[in-house]
Design an enzyme around this catalytic site. Structure first.
Site, PDB file in Angstrom:
ATOM      1  N   HIS A 236     -13.673   7.188  -8.022  1.00 22.65           N
ATOM      2  CA  HIS A 236     -12.681   6.690  -7.310  1.00 22.65           C
ATOM      3  C   HIS A 236     -12.284   7.759  -5.930  1.00 22.65           C
ATOM      4  O   HIS A 236     -12.064   7.351  -4.936  1.00 22.65           O
ATOM      5  CB  HIS A 236     -11.322   6.912  -8.248  1.00 22.65           C
ATOM      6  CG  HIS A 236     -10.182   6.706  -7.533  1.00 22.65           C
ATOM      7  ND1 HIS A 236      -9.205   5.478  -7.896  1.00 22.65           N
ATOM      8  CD2 HIS A 236      -9.318   7.090  -6.599  1.00 22.65           C
ATOM      9  CE1 HIS A 236      -8.212   5.473  -7.439  1.00 22.65           C
ATOM     10  NE2 HIS A 236      -8.203   6.383  -6.510  1.00 22.65           N
ATOM     11  N   GLU A 237     -12.523   9.005  -6.263  1.00 22.69           N
ATOM     12  CA  GLU A 237     -12.359   9.893  -5.236  1.00 22.69           C
ATOM     13  C   GLU A 237     -13.479   9.818  -4.145  1.00 22.69           C
ATOM     14  O   GLU A 237     -12.991  10.060  -2.957  1.00 22.69           O
ATOM     15  CB  GLU A 237     -12.147  11.362  -5.831  1.00 22.69           C
ATOM     16  CG  GLU A 237     -11.169  11.550  -6.982  1.00 22.69           C
ATOM     17  CD  GLU A 237      -9.855  11.264  -6.519  1.00 22.69           C
ATOM     18  OE1 GLU A 237      -9.489  11.039  -5.362  1.00 22.69           O
ATOM     19  OE2 GLU A 237      -9.130  10.763  -7.502  1.00 22.69           O
TER      20      GLU A 237
ATOM     21  N   CYS B 279      -3.620   4.248  -7.596  1.00 21.91           N
ATOM     22  CA  CYS B 279      -3.745   5.352  -6.782  1.00 21.91           C
ATOM     23  C   CYS B 279      -2.491   5.781  -6.069  1.00 21.91           C
ATOM     24  O   CYS B 279      -1.443   5.264  -5.737  1.00 21.91           O
ATOM     25  CB  CYS B 279      -4.553   4.471  -5.491  1.00 21.91           C
ATOM     26  SG  CYS B 279      -5.104   5.812  -4.027  1.00 21.91           S
TER      27      CYS B 279
ATOM     28  N   HIS C 206     -12.835   7.212  -1.641  1.00 20.08           N
ATOM     29  CA  HIS C 206     -12.082   7.538  -0.610  1.00 20.08           C
ATOM     30  C   HIS C 206     -12.448   8.338   0.660  1.00 20.08           C
ATOM     31  O   HIS C 206     -12.122   7.972   1.800  1.00 20.08           O
ATOM     32  CB  HIS C 206     -10.635   8.421  -1.089  1.00 20.08           C
ATOM     33  CG  HIS C 206      -9.644   8.063  -2.012  1.00 20.08           C
ATOM     34  ND1 HIS C 206      -8.830   6.804  -1.381  1.00 20.08           N
ATOM     35  CD2 HIS C 206      -9.125   8.139  -3.136  1.00 20.08           C
ATOM     36  CE1 HIS C 206      -7.886   6.597  -2.247  1.00 20.08           C
ATOM     37  NE2 HIS C 206      -8.261   7.117  -3.315  1.00 20.08           N
TER      38      HIS C 206
HETATM   39  C1  SB7 Z   1      -7.258   5.707 -12.107  1.00 16.24           C
HETATM   40  C2  SB7 Z   1      -6.547   6.808 -11.200  1.00 16.24           C
HETATM   41  C3  SB7 Z   1      -7.306   7.696 -10.562  1.00 16.24           C
HETATM   42  C4  SB7 Z   1      -8.842   7.660 -10.736  1.00 16.24           C
HETATM   43  C5  SB7 Z   1      -9.291   6.874 -11.495  1.00 16.24           C
HETATM   44  C6  SB7 Z   1      -8.534   5.913 -12.233  1.00 16.24           C
HETATM   45  C7  SB7 Z   1      -6.708   8.682  -9.538  1.00 16.24           C
HETATM   46  C8  SB7 Z   1      -5.317   8.440  -9.091  1.00 16.24           C
HETATM   47  C9  SB7 Z   1      -5.025   9.353  -7.844  1.00 16.24           C
HETATM   48  N1  SB7 Z   1      -5.432   8.940  -6.889  1.00 16.24           N
HETATM   49  O1  SB7 Z   1      -4.968   8.224  -5.909  1.00 16.24           O
HETATM   50  C10 SB7 Z   1      -6.605   9.947  -6.356  1.00 16.24           C
HETATM   51  O2  SB7 Z   1      -7.337   9.358  -5.246  1.00 16.24           O
HETATM   52 NI    NI Z   2      -6.660   7.316  -4.811  1.00 18.19          NI
END
Ligand code: SB7
Ligand code: NI
Length: 183
Positions: free
Chosen positions: A153-154, A110, A157
């Protein structure tokens, strides 16, 4: 232009808030912020720009990560079939998902976390996401594989959830390390 200076890091309470719905149609200001977020993600994947501005490559960014507690995120990610998902979404939500789960083999990272956190992050294998694009279009997206993982993942958040909250055994490990914690 957004740079890593704009990215808030873990410990900042904004990352733990449940973000507010964006009122639609989006204001010019919200559109500008989301477009800047999308540009940031695209720039971060351009080796020359990334080096010049010291950007860490990322496939997405959510508004709380720039200190704005609103339900919007930008992604720029290519799936296993070489299809590019490059978009900003307002008020994205999962409307259905598979029972089956998956994970990224190497775990997740992240932009708001400046350390390696090992461990597998369980995610739904397939999701259907609805939301409103930067262009103001309501879309419904059926996603799988890496793109589905990135969207989850987003979305997390926007609900104050960090990827490591979902790592198997995270709570047990925390209890072992901090035995005075209850629950
Ligand atoms: C690995 C990385 C991400 C999502 C899923 C697996 C995004 C990394 C960037 N972020 O921190 C976005 O929130
Ligand atoms: Ni992230």
């Amino acid at each position: 232009m957004l740079t890593m200076k704009d990215i808030v890091r873990e410990g900042n309470p904004v990352l733990r808030e449940v973000a507010e719905e964006v009122s639609l149609p989006a204001s010019a200001e919200d559109k500008k912020i989301l477009q800047d977020m999308l540009d940031f993600v695209i720039n971060s994947q351009d080796p020359e720009l990334a080096e010049k501005y010291e950007l860490r490559a990322g496939v997405g960014v959510a508004a709380p990560q720039i200190g704005i507690s609103k339900r919007m995120f930008a992604v720029h990610v290519t799936d296993e079939q070489d299809q590019l998902y490059s978009m900003g979404l307002f008020n994205p939500r999962i409307v259905s998902h598979s029972i089956e789960e998956t994970h990224l083999e190497g775990g997740e990272g992240c932009l708001s976390v400046d350390r390696d956190v090992p461990g597998l992050v369980p995610r739904y294998s397939r999701i259907t996401v609805k939301g409103t694009t930067l262009e103001g279009e309501e879309v419904s997206l059926r996603l799988r594989g890496l793109v589905a993982i990135v969207f989850q993942h987003e979305l997390d958040h926007l609900n104050g959830i960090m990827f490591y909250d979902r790592i198997e055994g995270f709570k047990d490990k925390l209890k072992k390390e901090l035995p005075h914690l209850k629950g």
